[in-house]
Design a protein around this motif. Structure first.
Motif, PDB file in Angstrom:
ATOM      1  N   PHE A   1      29.591  23.260   9.933  1.00  0.00           N
ATOM      2  CA  PHE A   1      30.486  21.922  11.046  1.00  0.00           C
ATOM      3  C   PHE A   1      29.218  20.186  10.375  1.00  0.00           C
ATOM      4  O   PHE A   1      30.718  19.730  11.370  1.00  0.00           O
ATOM      5  CB  PHE A   1      30.268  22.517  12.042  1.00  0.00           C
ATOM      6  N   VAL A   2      28.291  20.864  10.061  1.00  0.00           N
ATOM      7  CA  VAL A   2      27.384  19.330   9.409  1.00  0.00           C
ATOM      8  C   VAL A   2      28.463  18.744   8.496  1.00  0.00           C
ATOM      9  O   VAL A   2      28.346  17.591   9.245  1.00  0.00           O
ATOM     10  CB  VAL A   2      26.396  19.940   9.886  1.00  0.00           C
ATOM     11  N   LEU A   3      28.519  19.572   7.596  1.00  0.00           N
ATOM     12  CA  LEU A   3      29.807  18.155   6.739  1.00  0.00           C
ATOM     13  C   LEU A   3      30.891  18.484   7.143  1.00  0.00           C
ATOM     14  O   LEU A   3      31.360  17.151   6.961  1.00  0.00           O
ATOM     15  CB  LEU A   3      29.690  20.042   5.313  1.00  0.00           C
ATOM     16  N   LEU A   4      31.614  19.055   8.360  1.00  0.00           N
ATOM     17  CA  LEU A   4      32.766  18.690   8.476  1.00  0.00           C
ATOM     18  C   LEU A   4      32.675  17.427   9.578  1.00  0.00           C
ATOM     19  O   LEU A   4      33.864  16.169   8.924  1.00  0.00           O
ATOM     20  CB  LEU A   4      33.498  20.235   9.594  1.00  0.00           C
ATOM     21  N   SER A   5      31.455  17.363  10.362  1.00  0.00           N
ATOM     22  CA  SER A   5      31.271  16.052  11.279  1.00  0.00           C
ATOM     23  C   SER A   5      30.978  14.908  10.158  1.00  0.00           C
ATOM     24  O   SER A   5      31.475  13.794  10.394  1.00  0.00           O
ATOM     25  CB  SER A   5      30.104  16.675  12.012  1.00  0.00           C
ATOM     26  N   ARG A   6      30.294  15.397   9.239  1.00  0.00           N
ATOM     27  CA  ARG A   6      29.828  13.901   7.874  1.00  0.00           C
ATOM     28  C   ARG A   6      31.548  13.175   7.659  1.00  0.00           C
ATOM     29  O   ARG A   6      31.538  12.386   7.506  1.00  0.00           O
ATOM     30  CB  ARG A   6      29.264  14.226   7.229  1.00  0.00           C
ATOM     31  N   PHE A   7      32.148  14.556   6.900  1.00  0.00           N
ATOM     32  CA  PHE A   7      33.679  13.800   6.552  1.00  0.00           C
ATOM     33  C   PHE A   7      34.023  13.591   7.890  1.00  0.00           C
ATOM     34  O   PHE A   7      34.954  12.344   7.771  1.00  0.00           O
ATOM     35  CB  PHE A   7      34.582  15.681   6.323  1.00  0.00           C
ATOM     36  N   GLN A   8      34.326  14.028   8.870  1.00  0.00           N
ATOM     37  CA  GLN A   8      35.305  13.040  10.184  1.00  0.00           C
ATOM     38  C   GLN A   8      34.624  12.184  10.207  1.00  0.00           C
ATOM     39  O   GLN A   8      36.008  10.517  10.539  1.00  0.00           O
ATOM     40  CB  GLN A   8      35.376  14.573  10.969  1.00  0.00           C
TER      41      GLN A   8
END
Length: 395
Positions: free
Chosen positions: A169-176
């Motif tokens: 989710f941390v990676l996803l938040s950065r992508f978003q």
């Protein structure tokens, strides 16, 4: 609302992401089992014929999904594929683990490499719903498995999945965050281009100063009242309203600003702005959803409008909204051939047009939003007056 046509570049990127995702899925899963089988050559006690048979069935089923994925690609339903693969894989591995370890809970050692793969690579789709499905799905798998085979060690699996989910989710938040930053920049640039086009049109016809912005403001309020549209759809609708008269750039100045009654031939030229405007934006994918508003905002509920003489619900709903907003602003603005009507008179004429010129349902909603429209109108008049005063003061 008419379904928005996706940018082929976005579709291409989604397809490429999905392709590499599935390639890695098969490579990692198969490699894991090949390595494990190689190890069992030296440690036969680790081999399990029943487990090997279920693994074969698992891959047989997963490879059988390839034609399904290809069919969904052809139908441009790429977003379903990752869900189908994950749910299928999770259910099959859950079933296999239950068969292998029910009654033999002590032999259960934990999950597999495929689960780590799903958790760490799922963020590449930049989809929070998919990330939630993966995280919750794997946790539920371990909960069900633990309850069925009664193996306390599954709590370690739940802890590992939870930890990796947080990382994912941390990676996803950065992508978003990066995607949203790019989207915001793009929207600002597109807004600037649209307003530049509007400014060019206003230079051509000064009597329409502020018309497109006011129509967009009125129409947005009315569209919000329907409760049918998302923020993204409303943003797209705003662009459509801002550009609804773009085709007037094609109209000769002597006709557009003629202070007397138009001839039949001149009126036909004026009416052509709907077709010209729709054609002008048809090649811009990002503005494709604007076409129906630009083309049909002069259609009438009774079928006496133009350019297609559409009637009633044949007229796109957003075009019906824009028609009310456009008519209201046209009546309350100065034109080369007449002065503006009072807002209360314009309100009265919109009500009189219920069921003939305008959608009856939208006229009812217009009555609800009229106080907001009146405030928007008064604010616009005040701003224009102040601008004129400043210009006059400079001379």
């Amino acid at each position: 609302m008419k379904k928005r046509i996706l940018d082929p570049h976005i579709m291409s990127e989604e397809a490429q992401t999905l392709k590499w995702f599935l390639i890695f899925f098969y490579i990692i899963s198969i490699s894991f089992d090949i390595i494990f089988n190689f190890i069992t050559l030296y440690f036969p006690q680790l081999s399990d014929e029943k487990s090997n048979g279920l693994t074969f069935l698992l891959y047989l089923f997963m490879f059988a999904l390839i034609p399904v994925a290809q069919n969904l690609v052809k139908k441009q339903k790429l977003h379903y594929i990752k869900y189908i693969y994950f749910i299928s894989y999770t259910l099959i591995t859950l079933f296999a683990d239950i068969i292998n370890f029910i009654g033999n809970a002590n032999e259960y050692k934990g999950g597999n490499a495929g689960e780590i793969f799903w958790l760490l690579l799922a963020p590449v789709f930049v989809s929070k719903p998919f990330m939630i499905v993966v995280s919750v799905g794997l946790i539920l798998k371990y909960v069900i498995l633990g309850l069925v085979i009664k193996a306390p060690i599954v709590f370690i699996g739940i802890l590992l999945v939870t930890t990796l989910s947080i990382l994912a989710f941390v990676l996803l938040s950065r992508f978003q965050a990066y995607v949203n930053a790019i989207k915001t920049s793009y929207d600002q640039q597109l807004t600037g281009i649209v307003k530049g086009v509007i400014a060019t049109l206003e230079l051509k016809d000064p009597y329409t100063r502020g018309h497109s912005e006011r129509v967009a403001s009125y129409a947005l309020e009315l569209a919000k009242t329907t409760g049918k549209y998302t923020e993204e759809e409303l943003k797209s609708f705003e662009f459509a309203c801002l550009l609804h008269d773009i085709g007037k750039i094609h109209i000769p100045d002597q006709i557009l600003m003629k202070p007397t009654k138009l001839t039949s031939e001149e009126y036909e030229i004026i009416k052509s702005h709907t077709n010209v405007g729709a054609e002008a934006v048809s090649k811009v994918i990002q503005l494709n959803s604007s076409i129906e508003v630009i083309r049909s905002h002069h259609e009438r509920w009774d079928g006496k409008g133009y350019p297609d003489q559409l009637k009633g619900e044949e007229i796109p709903f957003l075009a019906r909204i824009a028609a009310v907003a456009d008519a209201f602003d046209a009546m309350t603005s100065n034109r080369s051939y007449r002065n503006a009507l009072a807002v209360d008179e314009a309100y009265k004429r919109i009500i009189e047009g219920k069921g003939t010129q305008f959608d009856p349902e939208l006229v009812d909603l217009f009555q609800q939003t009229y106080p907001v429209w009146k405030n928007l109108h008064d604010k616009s008049v005040k701003e224009i007056t102040e601008e004129i005063s400043k210009v006059t003061a400079n001379y």
